[in-house]
Write a protein that holds these residues in place. Sequence first.
Motif, PDB file in Angstrom:
ATOM      1  N   VAL A 154     -12.111 -10.700   1.664  1.00 33.32           N
ATOM      2  CA  VAL A 154     -11.401  -9.540   2.211  1.00 33.32           C
ATOM      3  C   VAL A 154     -10.434  -9.996   3.297  1.00 33.32           C
ATOM      4  CG1 VAL A 154     -11.642  -7.331   3.395  1.00 33.32           C
ATOM      5  CG2 VAL A 154     -13.358  -8.040   1.706  1.00 33.32           C
ATOM      6  N   ARG A 155      -9.163  -9.623   3.142  1.00 36.89           N
ATOM      7  CA  ARG A 155      -8.126 -10.000   4.100  1.00 36.89           C
ATOM      8  C   ARG A 155      -7.805  -8.829   5.030  1.00 36.89           C
ATOM      9  NH1 ARG A 155      -9.424 -13.679   1.712  1.00 36.89           N
ATOM     10  NH2 ARG A 155     -10.222 -14.032   3.778  1.00 36.89           N
ATOM     11  N   GLU A 156      -7.047  -9.113   6.070  1.00 36.85           N
ATOM     12  CA  GLU A 156      -6.528  -8.061   6.954  1.00 36.85           C
ATOM     13  C   GLU A 156      -5.384  -7.342   6.238  1.00 36.85           C
ATOM     14  OE1 GLU A 156      -7.407  -6.983   9.867  1.00 36.85           O
ATOM     15  OE2 GLU A 156      -8.707  -8.548  10.719  1.00 36.85           O
ATOM     16  N   PRO A 157      -5.303  -5.999   6.338  1.00 40.57           N
ATOM     17  CA  PRO A 157      -4.198  -5.292   5.698  1.00 40.57           C
ATOM     18  C   PRO A 157      -2.920  -5.388   6.519  1.00 40.57           C
ATOM     19  CG  PRO A 157      -5.598  -3.728   6.831  1.00 40.57           C
ATOM     20  CD  PRO A 157      -6.267  -5.081   6.983  1.00 40.57           C
ATOM     21  N   TYR A 158      -1.802  -5.206   5.833  1.00 42.58           N
ATOM     22  CA  TYR A 158      -0.557  -5.064   6.579  1.00 42.58           C
ATOM     23  C   TYR A 158      -0.569  -3.739   7.341  1.00 42.58           C
ATOM     24  CZ  TYR A 158       1.007  -2.186   2.524  1.00 42.58           C
ATOM     25  OH  TYR A 158       1.117  -1.237   1.538  1.00 42.58           O
ATOM     26  N   GLU A 166       7.646  -4.560   6.654  1.00 42.60           N
ATOM     27  CA  GLU A 166       8.882  -4.334   5.908  1.00 42.60           C
ATOM     28  C   GLU A 166       8.565  -3.764   4.525  1.00 42.60           C
ATOM     29  OE1 GLU A 166      11.810  -7.420   5.875  1.00 42.60           O
ATOM     30  OE2 GLU A 166      11.084  -8.273   7.765  1.00 42.60           O
ATOM     31  N   PRO A 167       9.409  -2.881   4.005  1.00 41.30           N
ATOM     32  CA  PRO A 167       9.152  -2.287   2.683  1.00 41.30           C
ATOM     33  C   PRO A 167       8.943  -3.313   1.583  1.00 41.30           C
ATOM     34  CG  PRO A 167      10.891  -1.069   3.798  1.00 41.30           C
ATOM     35  CD  PRO A 167      10.600  -2.262   4.658  1.00 41.30           C
ATOM     36  N   ILE A 168       9.660  -4.446   1.621  1.00 41.27           N
ATOM     37  CA  ILE A 168       9.515  -5.439   0.554  1.00 41.27           C
ATOM     38  C   ILE A 168       8.101  -6.005   0.526  1.00 41.27           C
ATOM     39  CG2 ILE A 168      10.343  -7.334   2.018  1.00 41.27           C
ATOM     40  CD1 ILE A 168      10.793  -6.930  -1.813  1.00 41.27           C
ATOM     41  N   SER A 169       7.453  -6.109   1.680  1.00 40.89           N
ATOM     42  CA  SER A 169       6.090  -6.642   1.729  1.00 40.89           C
ATOM     43  C   SER A 169       5.113  -5.707   1.021  1.00 40.89           C
ATOM     44  CB  SER A 169       5.651  -6.856   3.181  1.00 40.89           C
ATOM     45  OG  SER A 169       6.419  -7.870   3.791  1.00 40.89           O
ATOM     46  N   LYS A 170       5.331  -4.402   1.146  1.00 40.06           N
ATOM     47  CA  LYS A 170       4.482  -3.434   0.460  1.00 40.06           C
ATOM     48  C   LYS A 170       4.648  -3.556  -1.054  1.00 40.06           C
ATOM     49  CE  LYS A 170       4.933  -0.152   4.302  1.00 40.06           C
ATOM     50  NZ  LYS A 170       5.335   1.212   4.702  1.00 40.06           N
ATOM     51  N   LEU A 171       5.879  -3.774  -1.510  1.00 45.27           N
ATOM     52  CA  LEU A 171       6.132  -3.931  -2.938  1.00 45.27           C
ATOM     53  C   LEU A 171       5.499  -5.216  -3.466  1.00 45.27           C
ATOM     54  CD1 LEU A 171       9.898  -2.838  -3.099  1.00 45.27           C
ATOM     55  CD2 LEU A 171       7.845  -1.424  -3.342  1.00 45.27           C
ATOM     56  N   HIS A 172       5.607  -6.285  -2.698  1.00 47.76           N
ATOM     57  CA  HIS A 172       4.980  -7.546  -3.098  1.00 47.76           C
ATOM     58  C   HIS A 172       3.468  -7.378  -3.279  1.00 47.76           C
ATOM     59  CE1 HIS A 172       8.371 -10.266  -1.271  1.00 47.76           C
ATOM     60  NE2 HIS A 172       8.681  -9.803  -2.454  1.00 47.76           N
ATOM     61  N   ASP A 192      -2.483  -1.442   3.331  1.00 48.57           N
ATOM     62  CA  ASP A 192      -2.998  -0.638   4.435  1.00 48.57           C
ATOM     63  C   ASP A 192      -3.723   0.598   3.881  1.00 48.57           C
ATOM     64  OD1 ASP A 192      -3.433   1.004   6.650  1.00 48.57           O
ATOM     65  OD2 ASP A 192      -1.544   0.446   7.608  1.00 48.57           O
ATOM     66  N   PRO A 193      -5.043   0.728   4.103  1.00 49.70           N
ATOM     67  CA  PRO A 193      -5.785   1.884   3.593  1.00 49.70           C
ATOM     68  C   PRO A 193      -5.458   3.165   4.331  1.00 49.70           C
ATOM     69  CG  PRO A 193      -7.222   0.533   4.947  1.00 49.70           C
ATOM     70  CD  PRO A 193      -5.930  -0.227   4.808  1.00 49.70           C
ATOM     71  N   TRP A 199      -2.488   9.411   0.203  1.00 53.96           N
ATOM     72  CA  TRP A 199      -2.365   9.393  -1.260  1.00 53.96           C
ATOM     73  C   TRP A 199      -0.906   9.536  -1.673  1.00 53.96           C
ATOM     74  CZ3 TRP A 199      -5.887   7.946  -4.678  1.00 53.96           C
ATOM     75  CH2 TRP A 199      -7.247   8.029  -4.356  1.00 53.96           C
ATOM     76  N   TRP A 200      -0.169  10.376  -0.951  1.00 55.44           N
ATOM     77  CA  TRP A 200       1.217  10.670  -1.342  1.00 55.44           C
ATOM     78  C   TRP A 200       2.141   9.509  -1.016  1.00 55.44           C
ATOM     79  CZ3 TRP A 200       0.079  14.227  -4.449  1.00 55.44           C
ATOM     80  CH2 TRP A 200      -0.953  15.120  -4.154  1.00 55.44           C
ATOM     81  N   GLU A 201       1.846   8.800   0.068  1.00 55.04           N
ATOM     82  CA  GLU A 201       2.621   7.596   0.371  1.00 55.04           C
ATOM     83  C   GLU A 201       2.331   6.495  -0.645  1.00 55.04           C
ATOM     84  OE1 GLU A 201       3.514   4.516   4.098  1.00 55.04           O
ATOM     85  OE2 GLU A 201       2.334   6.344   4.419  1.00 55.04           O
ATOM     86  N   MET A 202       1.057   6.376  -1.034  1.00 58.06           N
ATOM     87  CA  MET A 202       0.711   5.383  -2.054  1.00 58.06           C
ATOM     88  C   MET A 202       1.381   5.711  -3.387  1.00 58.06           C
ATOM     89  SD  MET A 202      -3.285   4.320  -1.367  1.00 58.06           S
ATOM     90  CE  MET A 202      -3.951   5.972  -1.149  1.00 58.06           C
ATOM     91  N   LEU A 203       1.399   7.006  -3.745  1.00 54.62           N
ATOM     92  CA  LEU A 203       2.066   7.408  -4.979  1.00 54.62           C
ATOM     93  C   LEU A 203       3.553   7.074  -4.917  1.00 54.62           C
ATOM     94  CD1 LEU A 203       2.008   8.890  -7.727  1.00 54.62           C
ATOM     95  CD2 LEU A 203       2.430  11.023  -6.468  1.00 54.62           C
ATOM     96  N   LEU A 204       4.163   7.353  -3.783  1.00 54.25           N
ATOM     97  CA  LEU A 204       5.584   7.062  -3.595  1.00 54.25           C
ATOM     98  C   LEU A 204       5.852   5.562  -3.749  1.00 54.25           C
ATOM     99  CD1 LEU A 204       8.285   8.497  -2.748  1.00 54.25           C
ATOM    100  CD2 LEU A 204       7.732   7.792  -0.397  1.00 54.25           C
TER     101      LEU A 204
END
Length: 400
Positions: free
Chosen positions: A179-183, A189-195, A245-246, A250-255
């Motif tokens: 288990v790692r630390e979440p961003y 940065e948005p690109i890190s979330k996509l990665h 990041d937990p 839900w809506w941000e994750m869907l986006l």
Amino acid sequence: MTFDPLQERGIPLDRQVRNWRELNVTPIDPDHADPYTRCRIITMNGIETEAVLFSHHLARHCQDLDLKRQLARVRYIEAQQQKAVNWLLPGVSSVLETTIAYEQVAVDLTAWVARMEPDPYLKKAYEFGVLEDFDHLYRYANLYEMIEHRKAEKIVDQLTEVMPGRPTYLHHRDPFDNVREPYDRGGTEPISKLHALTIMSAEQQTMNFYMNVGPTYMEPIARQLYQEIGLIEEEHVTHYESLVDPGESWWEMLLNHEYNECYLYHSFMETESDPKVKAVWELHLNMELEHLRLAAELFKRHDGRDPDQVLAPALPPPVTFEPNKGYLRELIATQIDYTTLGTGYVQEAHERFEKMQEAVMGGEKAPSERVIEDNRARSGQEYRLETEGRHPVGSLQMSR
């Protein structure tokens, strides 16, 4: 020219359902297709599978019937997309050939993401994982030579090398240390979330694939190798999913899911060499633009924020499948002896690691070690594909 998917119009949802003839895509020719075309197909299969599964989980936590119905309508289209994408793979390829292609995806996609990742902690997570996938490719390539009497260069061409990475038996760690630390969703940065979403989805699909195809083999060593690496893929999914990041709603994750699909379809449309496959990427992109619009409306309604607050203003540079040989050799030379401890990494075995190794091995060699020994015995030598000179390191074991 920049491409902002939030400003583009896609195909209206009520025009996206395809009939059987439209879904009956022509598969690629495995003897003539670009290996990276197959990699893009495998990647998007994993992305679409994650989209469907995520939507199901969201629906299970949603009480509003109208919202559940909207999710179901979009999800059905995502399921059609997954079928069209996955059915681009040729039926003449064996399961093991497809497996080697899966590992080529894991190696070159994760290596590219690691090279492009701006966050040092996330970059380290990808560098750590790719050395394990690199070794899985080597183990499966030896199994392929041993039971199908063929060589993996037929599949990976000269694009990806085949040689030892971090030895697979050393991948079995205490789950506590996977288990790692979440961003931080507010500062990353948005690109890190996509990665993070891309690699998590790809590894999840690999885990699912191995857990289903492994027992279809008759050869004991094949069954055992799929079982071993399948367990490690579960570790990898834990490793990568924990980066997200937990605290995202839900809506941000869907986006983020829908934006990432637009990003990847656009990337692959820009880089695809097969015109027929490129047409699929373009069609699906135009569908996903509408899915993103609907997700953005839900995000604004339920989170009370504008999507521009969490998404990139335009798509980043395209995700690119390309050789990563020099980068991987450098990682092998400098990071091969790492394992995990807590949410970090160390270069020496620790008590939890050693206890897990003892429990899993049970005093016997792992299937991943035996497959190399068996192939040496049958073929006279182990299989490797080295295209840039001598391997930088010999047989590696973690210092004890």
